[in-house]
Design a protein around this motif. Structure first.
Motif, PDB file in Angstrom:
ATOM      1  N   SER A 376      49.961  38.673  46.982  1.00  0.00           N
ATOM      2  CA  SER A 376      48.668  39.813  47.418  1.00  0.00           C
ATOM      3  C   SER A 376      47.816  40.162  46.318  1.00  0.00           C
ATOM      4  O   SER A 376      46.653  40.348  46.601  1.00  0.00           O
ATOM      5  N   ARG A 377      48.304  40.183  45.136  1.00  0.00           N
ATOM      6  CA  ARG A 377      47.380  40.334  44.008  1.00  0.00           C
ATOM      7  C   ARG A 377      46.303  39.596  43.932  1.00  0.00           C
ATOM      8  O   ARG A 377      44.869  39.945  43.796  1.00  0.00           O
ATOM      9  N   LYS A 378      46.709  38.329  43.993  1.00  0.00           N
ATOM     10  CA  LYS A 378      45.451  37.315  43.806  1.00  0.00           C
ATOM     11  C   LYS A 378      44.652  37.238  45.164  1.00  0.00           C
ATOM     12  O   LYS A 378      43.437  36.889  45.119  1.00  0.00           O
ATOM     13  N   SER A 379      45.237  37.417  46.519  1.00  0.00           N
ATOM     14  CA  SER A 379      44.599  37.686  47.546  1.00  0.00           C
ATOM     15  C   SER A 379      43.465  38.852  47.548  1.00  0.00           C
ATOM     16  O   SER A 379      42.113  38.621  47.722  1.00  0.00           O
ATOM     17  N   GLN A 380      43.802  40.117  47.252  1.00  0.00           N
ATOM     18  CA  GLN A 380      43.043  40.983  47.041  1.00  0.00           C
ATOM     19  C   GLN A 380      41.860  40.868  45.963  1.00  0.00           C
ATOM     20  O   GLN A 380      40.670  41.297  46.379  1.00  0.00           O
ATOM     21  N   ILE A 381      42.141  40.480  44.908  1.00  0.00           N
ATOM     22  CA  ILE A 381      41.198  40.359  43.910  1.00  0.00           C
ATOM     23  C   ILE A 381      40.136  39.252  44.307  1.00  0.00           C
ATOM     24  O   ILE A 381      39.130  39.218  44.230  1.00  0.00           O
ATOM     25  N   GLU A 382      40.583  38.188  44.960  1.00  0.00           N
ATOM     26  CA  GLU A 382      39.610  37.047  45.291  1.00  0.00           C
ATOM     27  C   GLU A 382      38.750  37.558  46.545  1.00  0.00           C
ATOM     28  O   GLU A 382      37.594  37.341  46.679  1.00  0.00           O
ATOM     29  N   LEU A 383      39.406  38.477  47.468  1.00  0.00           N
ATOM     30  CA  LEU A 383      38.541  38.881  48.655  1.00  0.00           C
ATOM     31  C   LEU A 383      37.576  39.893  48.175  1.00  0.00           C
ATOM     32  O   LEU A 383      36.425  39.975  48.381  1.00  0.00           O
ATOM     33  N   LEU A 384      37.982  40.734  46.888  1.00  0.00           N
ATOM     34  CA  LEU A 384      37.044  41.749  46.403  1.00  0.00           C
ATOM     35  C   LEU A 384      35.882  40.823  45.705  1.00  0.00           C
ATOM     36  O   LEU A 384      34.549  41.124  46.013  1.00  0.00           O
ATOM     37  N   GLU A 385      35.951  39.893  44.998  1.00  0.00           N
ATOM     38  CA  GLU A 385      35.222  38.767  44.276  1.00  0.00           C
ATOM     39  C   GLU A 385      34.240  38.430  45.248  1.00  0.00           C
ATOM     40  O   GLU A 385      33.132  38.313  45.092  1.00  0.00           O
ATOM     41  N   LYS A 386      34.854  37.830  46.017  1.00  0.00           N
ATOM     42  CA  LYS A 386      34.054  37.211  47.368  1.00  0.00           C
ATOM     43  C   LYS A 386      32.953  38.096  47.934  1.00  0.00           C
ATOM     44  O   LYS A 386      31.681  37.761  48.141  1.00  0.00           O
ATOM     45  N   THR A 387      33.326  39.279  48.346  1.00  0.00           N
ATOM     46  CA  THR A 387      32.571  40.333  48.880  1.00  0.00           C
ATOM     47  C   THR A 387      31.637  40.543  48.017  1.00  0.00           C
ATOM     48  O   THR A 387      30.288  40.709  48.493  1.00  0.00           O
ATOM     49  N   LEU A 388      31.834  40.753  46.710  1.00  0.00           N
ATOM     50  CA  LEU A 388      30.747  41.081  45.813  1.00  0.00           C
ATOM     51  C   LEU A 388      29.746  40.043  45.633  1.00  0.00           C
ATOM     52  O   LEU A 388      28.462  40.354  45.676  1.00  0.00           O
ATOM     53  N   GLN A 389      30.241  38.681  45.613  1.00  0.00           N
ATOM     54  CA  GLN A 389      29.228  37.711  45.412  1.00  0.00           C
ATOM     55  C   GLN A 389      28.415  37.414  46.588  1.00  0.00           C
ATOM     56  O   GLN A 389      27.204  37.190  46.321  1.00  0.00           O
ATOM     57  N   GLU A 390      28.902  37.617  47.858  1.00  0.00           N
ATOM     58  CA  GLU A 390      28.163  37.583  48.929  1.00  0.00           C
ATOM     59  C   GLU A 390      27.071  38.806  49.275  1.00  0.00           C
ATOM     60  O   GLU A 390      26.093  38.366  49.843  1.00  0.00           O
ATOM     61  N   ASN A 391      27.272  39.767  48.555  1.00  0.00           N
ATOM     62  CA  ASN A 391      26.079  41.039  48.503  1.00  0.00           C
ATOM     63  C   ASN A 391      25.402  40.966  47.298  1.00  0.00           C
ATOM     64  O   ASN A 391      24.759  42.094  47.129  1.00  0.00           O
ATOM     65  N   GLY A 392      25.254  40.022  46.373  1.00  0.00           N
ATOM     66  CA  GLY A 392      24.615  39.884  45.597  1.00  0.00           C
ATOM     67  C   GLY A 392      25.039  41.216  44.275  1.00  0.00           C
ATOM     68  O   GLY A 392      24.039  41.589  43.840  1.00  0.00           O
TER      69      GLY A 392
END
Length: 595
Positions: A376-392
């Motif tokens: 869950s820790r890896k999943s949530q960090i990866e999801l946050l990072e992905k969302t930030l990258q997709e929105n510049g």
């Protein structure tokens, strides 16, 4: 007379249980002593108590292992030493943690569940005793212990109450001490005294008469009582059948739509599968038409329902990633599916496989690297990072604040940061600022407020006073802390006090559709009040700034005659989205009788 003699025999079994489970009893006594200290002096002994609880479970399992597979004293001493060492190791792990986090608590609960089922399963490994008998013995012992404990606690509490009322005052902590003795010391010991000694390696040295007596004891404990057989067969099973029909009908009618997004169905299906498995294990000890029909039909209904629940849970991962809650829902679904297949294709005598599966899945969920918390820790960090990258919003591993995001992106950022904060994983997110605090730094870091994305600043107000703010109380006669709520629940209110032989009360009251903090006299006359809705209006202006309140901003006073009443807000919120304003304030209340 026969029942009284039986009661005496059961109570006499307590001494045998002490001898039988010495390491467990040592941990229980230590736990009772520490708990008594906590009652008298409310310090934080949670880590010690949690370690002792784990130690008591380990000690009981160690004794079960000894009785099943060993017959030498050295084996018992070794297992007792191993139990003590494991408990000490667990306590040392707890000491390294600054606080008892959600992760630690959940890991411990799951470990205790595994130990509990190990305690049931160990006596039946390669034994003539089956899992159903051991499960039923534990079930009966638990509820018998619960009944005795409640009766003893209720009786002693009534005696203390009568003495306090009729003869002399008794410290209110006496009730807590009685509960400590009954539920920490007596209950576990009495429960263990009801567990029979199952066949083990030592049986090789016993005489036939001793073995026959042992078998007779086990037969009594592991026999289904008539009243329980009637309860399960003619009440619980029919009710479960009706409930199953409702679930199946709902699933058939909504399988193409609502089922996959209905958050209520997931806990209903999980709880349903738990109930079905539990009833199945009990019904395995019953031989009648109702029980046999239940064992034949219900597992076949359970499996497809659980498969649908797993599918719905997996689909939800795509939106918000894996959390430990979602992980446990899915892994439990897999367990329930396998358990259902065991119940479908294997006879009840093989139910020990269900216990073994539960233990195995429990261990998988708490042991890295595939445990609930690592994933869950890896999943949530990866999801946050992905969302930030997709929105510049992520450049050179640094977050760039941005306010013009769509609702879905804001929701993902808010929920992932909230989860990482709750689980104390923020330090593992290397692209967040050092010492990031969700409540203080969210707006400055991401560029939008930490609220539901449907909220407007005027819809919802949330504030808190700056950390380490010193509160001056010089010049006031009385001081109290209180939680003040629009739900008419106020922690520590009403507050009653006496000044110069006159009685006063501080409380919350509605006057003309407005909520006030009021000060009343002995005649229930309002002599001072503070408009709480006006406070919310004032706080709206501060809420726009998204910074902690200063002492001056958090202070609201009212002077009526010779009495000054002041309310200092430590933190709180006002919700204006409904017709009636909803609010909660964590505050200090100060009263000054001006000379």
């Amino acid at each position: 007379m026969k029942n009284f003699s039986k009661l005496l025999d059961q109570l006499a079994g307590l001494s045998k249980a002490i001898v039988r489970y010495p390491i467990t009893e040592v941990f229980l006594v230590a736990g009772a002593i520490i708990n008594a200290m906590a009652i008298n002096d409310p310090k934080d002994y949670q880590k010690e108590l949690l370690a002792l609880l784990v130690g008591a479970f380990i000690g009981a399992c160690g004794q079960a292992l000894y009785e099943r597979f060993f017959d030498k004293t050295i084996g018992r001493i070794t297992l007792m030493g191993a139990s003590a060492a494991l408990t000490l190791g667990y306590y040392l792990i707890l000491l390294k943690a600054p606080v008892l986090s959600v992760e630690i608590v959940i890991r411990t609960i799951v470990a205790l569940l595994a130990l509990f089922f190990a305690f049931i399963l160990i006596p039946v490994v390669k034994s003539k005793i089956n899992f159903n008998q051991s499960f039923l013995a534990v079930f009966k012992s638990f509820f018998q212990t619960l009944l005795y404990s409640m009766v003893i606690f209720g009786g002693v509490s009534l005696i203390i109450f009568a003495f306090d009322t009729l003869i002399a005052p008794v410290d209110e902590k006496a009730f807590s001490h009685v509960a400590n003795v009954v539920f920490v010391l007596f209950s576990p010991l009495f429960f263990l005294s009801l567990i029979p000694v199952y066949p083990g390696k030592i049986n090789e040295t016993l005489e036939q008469a001793q073995i026959a007596a042992q078998d007779e004891t086990i037969q009594k404990v592991a026999t289904m009582p008539r009243f329980l057989e009637i309860l399960i067969s003619y009440i619980i099973i029919p009710l479960a059948a009706v409930y199953t029909l409702i679930l199946v009908a709902y699933l058939v009618l909504n399988v193409r739509g609502e089922f996959w997004t209905n958050n209520l169905m997931e806990p209903m299906l999980v709880s349903y599968s738990i109930v079905v498995i539990f009833i199945y294990l009990l019904a395995s000890s019953i031989d009648n038409k109702f029980a046999n029909t239940f064992r034949m039909i219900f597992p076949k209904v359970l499996v497809p329902l659980v498969v649908f629940q797993i599918a719905a849970s997996v689909l939800k991962i795509g939106d918000m990633g894996v959390t430990h809650g979602r992980y446990y829902v899915i892994i439990y679904g897999v367990f329930a599916t396998l358990a259902g297949l065991v119940m479908c294709f294997l006879p009840p005598i093989k139910n020990s496989l269900i216990g073994a599966l539960l233990i195995a899945f429990s261990l998988v969920s708490i042991v890295p690297p595939v445990d609930a918390f690592t994933i869950s820790r890896k999943s949530q960090i990866e999801l946050l990072e992905k969302t930030l990258q997709e929105n510049g919003m992520l450049e050179n591993n640094q977050i760039v604040a941005k306010s013009d995001l769509d609702k879905d992106a804001k929701t993902v950022i808010i929920k992932t940061v909230d989860y990482l904060t709750m689980m104390d994983y923020i330090a593992a997110v290397d692209f967040l600022p050092e010492d990031f605090n969700m409540w203080e730094d969210f707006y400055a870091t991401f560029g939008f407020e930490y609220y539901d994305t449907d909220y407007r600043p005027d819809d919802y107000v949330s504030v808190q006073i700056a950390e380490n703010t010193m509160i001056p109380i010089l010049g006031y006669d009385y001081f109290c802390a209180a939680g003040i709520s629009s739900e008419k629940y106020s922690d520590m209110l009403p507050f009653n006090f006496t000044h110069e032989q006159a009685s006063y009360t501080v409380d919350v009251k509605t006057i003309g559709n407005i909520e006030y903090l009021i000060l009343t006299d002995s005649q229930d006359q309002v002599i001072n009040k503070i408009d709480l809705y006006a406070i919310g209006t004032q706080l709206k202006t501060y809420n726009q700034e998204f910074v902690p309140l200063t002492y001056e901003q958090a202070t609201f006073s009212s002077i009526e005659g010779s009495i000054k009443m002041t309310l200092i807000i430590r933190g709180g919120s006002f919700d204006y989205r409904t017709s009636a304003i909803q609010f909660y304030l964590d505050a200090y209340i100060l009263i000054d009788f001006i000379e």
